[in-house]
Design a protein around this motif. Sequence first.
Motif, PDB file in Angstrom:
ATOM      1  N   ASP A  88       7.513  -6.332  -4.727  1.00 47.98           N
ATOM      2  CA  ASP A  88       8.024  -5.988  -6.060  1.00 47.98           C
ATOM      3  C   ASP A  88       7.035  -6.348  -7.169  1.00 47.98           C
ATOM      4  N   GLN A  89       6.053  -7.187  -6.868  1.00 49.06           N
ATOM      5  CA  GLN A  89       5.078  -7.568  -7.894  1.00 49.06           C
ATOM      6  C   GLN A  89       3.831  -6.688  -7.875  1.00 49.06           C
ATOM      7  N   ALA A  90       3.591  -5.996  -6.781  1.00 47.99           N
ATOM      8  CA  ALA A  90       2.370  -5.195  -6.658  1.00 47.99           C
ATOM      9  C   ALA A  90       2.487  -3.944  -7.528  1.00 47.99           C
ATOM     10  N   PRO A  91       1.365  -3.479  -8.081  1.00 45.91           N
ATOM     11  CA  PRO A  91       1.419  -2.264  -8.893  1.00 45.91           C
ATOM     12  C   PRO A  91       1.601  -1.034  -7.992  1.00 45.91           C
ATOM     13  N   PRO A  92       2.272   0.003  -8.507  1.00 43.93           N
ATOM     14  CA  PRO A  92       2.438   1.211  -7.709  1.00 43.93           C
ATOM     15  C   PRO A  92       1.171   2.067  -7.741  1.00 43.93           C
TER      16      PRO A  92
ATOM     17  N   VAL B 109       0.844  -1.200   0.000  1.00 44.45           N
ATOM     18  CA  VAL B 109       0.000   0.000   0.000  1.00 44.45           C
ATOM     19  C   VAL B 109       0.887   1.261   0.000  1.00 44.45           C
ATOM     20  N   PHE B 110       2.147   1.101   0.402  1.00 47.32           N
ATOM     21  CA  PHE B 110       3.096   2.225   0.386  1.00 47.32           C
ATOM     22  C   PHE B 110       3.933   2.257  -0.885  1.00 47.32           C
ATOM     23  N   LYS B 111       3.630   1.389  -1.831  1.00 46.52           N
ATOM     24  CA  LYS B 111       4.370   1.390  -3.090  1.00 46.52           C
ATOM     25  C   LYS B 111       3.715   2.365  -4.053  1.00 46.52           C
ATOM     26  N   VAL B 112       4.500   3.279  -4.587  1.00 50.81           N
ATOM     27  CA  VAL B 112       3.979   4.317  -5.457  1.00 50.81           C
ATOM     28  C   VAL B 112       5.123   4.754  -6.356  1.00 50.81           C
ATOM     29  N   ASN B 113       4.778   5.359  -7.475  1.00 51.18           N
ATOM     30  CA  ASN B 113       5.803   5.807  -8.396  1.00 51.18           C
ATOM     31  C   ASN B 113       5.514   7.240  -8.856  1.00 51.18           C
ATOM     32  N   PRO B 114       6.427   8.195  -8.681  1.00 45.51           N
ATOM     33  CA  PRO B 114       7.720   8.064  -8.017  1.00 45.51           C
ATOM     34  C   PRO B 114       7.568   7.565  -6.574  1.00 45.51           C
TER      35      PRO B 114
END
Lengths: 438, 323
Positions: free
Chosen positions: A325-329, A280-285
């Motif tokens: 690493d597999q979860a979408p950002p 849930v904290f994965k985001v891009n940037p």
Amino acid sequence: MGEPAAAAGAVLVQGGTVVDATGERRADVVVAGGRVQAVGLDLTAPPGAHVLDAGGCVVTPGLVDLHTHLREPGGEESETVETGCRAASVGGFTAVVAMPNTDPPLDSAAAVRAVLDLARAATAEVAVAGAITVGRRGERLAPMAEMAALGVRIFTDDGAGVQSAGVMRRALEYGGALGVTLAQHCEDASLAGGGSMHEGSWSSRLGVPGIPGLAEEVMVARDIALAGHTGTRVHFLHLSTARSVDLVRRAKADGVPVTAEAAPHHFALTDSDVSGYDPVFKVNPPLRSQHDVEAIVVGLADGTIDAIATDHAPHPPESKDLPFDQAPPGMLGLETALSLAITELGLPLRQVVGLLSWRPAAIAGLDVASGGEQGGPVVAGSPANLCVIDPVATWTVDPSALASRSRNTPYAGRTLTGRVRHTLFRGEPVVVDAVAQR
Amino acid sequence: MSPIPRHLLDVGDLGPDGVAEVLRVADSFVEVGHRANPKVPALRGRSVATLFFEDSTRTRVSFETAAKRLSADVLSFATGSSSLNKGESLRDTVETIEAMGIDAIVIRHPSSGAPAQVARWVQSCAVVNAGDGWHQHPTQALLDLYTVRQAFGGGDEGTERISGLRVVIVGDVRHSRVARSQVAAYAGLGASVTLVAPPTLLPPSLEGWPIAGVSHDLDRALRSADVVSLLRLQAERGSGQCVPSLREYTACFGLTARRAATMEPGTIILHPGPMVRGVEIASEVAELPSARITDQVTNGVAVRMAVLFLVLGQGTTEGSDHG
């Protein structure tokens, strides 16, 4: 950008303080027929008017989000134009710029028209950002003139940056003649290469491949050079690093036509929040370092960064239950942006609202001066897109209570200060006492 | 108070007391391995699932041997034979396994952090990390410590002898879960750790790493080492782009026979395996008496028995009859 679809019934917004680009004053606001009819002290409610209490609140032009992923078409399990606009309304937004990384992408007049059609019944204005290149592949220019003819003012391949400097130069030259803005997701793929979080001490310890700040900065620097050369305005999406802020600050001082936005998560969270590997904290940037966060706050305070934009990116729960690493950002943003800005930035409320309303409205070409109906000012005759904010109310984020179709907020359980109380879209109270009306 | 956490995800979770406890318990299990019937009833009736999402022979076999020597029931899941290839998510797989009444899940996963996520999803299962991405491989570091203690202290003397040892870790630290666990484990017991690698094979940041230093000069580092721990060049994780060629890597960072001859007498050589002979280690060096690579494998079973015993033994009455 046309007239309000239907003349809504009269509304009296009573007892608030009007705050817009021109200043602030204690005033009631009478709205009818989709427009502000009167602004002044102790106004009388027209017969049959819906009276909205604004005691202790500020009444502002509706908020404008430069960066929303509505996910329709193709990602309806995450969000639709309808649910995304409802989330926008709850967050105080009366307009959103819909990103083109849908499936299929918004890279043609037909695709743009389809989203505009879906937005007709929505509770916020939807301005579509068209893709710069066909399929967002960064190779061949998309038919920008055809899309501009439908009212598209911003083009971006968001989700990815245009990797080729040659293609970007051509897009800027071509777009310059159309009077449009090109918005860049600055990320050099060869430097970002497969990373999942900010490259730094946390990624090194956690063993997660990193995305260096450098991946953003080299493209910001490149596009400043391209904007300076072509004279076409570049808008930098979701700036996330201290060095990017410095580059934009210097470019503006040099008179280069650039604007920039920052997302709330880039001033409210840091890479240390990734330490538990919760996607849930994965985001891009990616969430950056504390040093970067501080620079973003300074950039917002001194005007280097023109706007706060949510990068609202809904994802269904199963996609955030994957290995990191597999979860979408991407993370939700529309319903928490204003509160986070009030809670975290320590800026005067009028400045916060400017970052969320009239300044992004101008960048998107949705302001009154550009022939649009967003961003105020709140005066008689202006379009009745309004937000009523209780600046001292506190509330705790509950994912299950969000209006978005998705639940991927990183702020679950966080108590925030400042809350949208009412939202009026084209005169219609679409949110009353923090509850969406339709 | 048991120093053993419910899950073993990161070697740092154990702390010095937990490490000492694992090594102490492993001592008694080494003895079990020497018996004609190398089996004890310590975990009879308990069940252990090995869940391997990445190719592995030695670690999976080592864990399964350890579990069987403790008389636990062992279920083996590996990609290729499980429903993982049918689109089932990791979470559903883990919840399914737990619903079968499994007591411990030993997981290897190519994604850093997957065991930590699994530990959040399970209700009562213990989770043991058998290697996650670039992050951690705690039992490898524990068996290395065991082997070092054996070489420098002998017997069951505790972990004091590891304090002050000069440990040189050579190779692809950037992509290595083994190195991340080793650094924490050695430093936690007071050893002095030096990393030797080209800059492209080091992590982008070493801020907060409890190391004595970094060197790009293997020849110099070897002159003052008690333990030389080699890492495999992880071509499958992209280390190929980090050095110009294997030949150049070997020339600069390989433990060649010439280099091995310059080491002080008494220096030992470790390698977590699988070795790529001729790249990070010369074939003849791997056969030297100072190379304790086979001991590492043997000790690995005892250390994993200790880990499973301690993780599963908490709160049970069978805890004392393993000897």
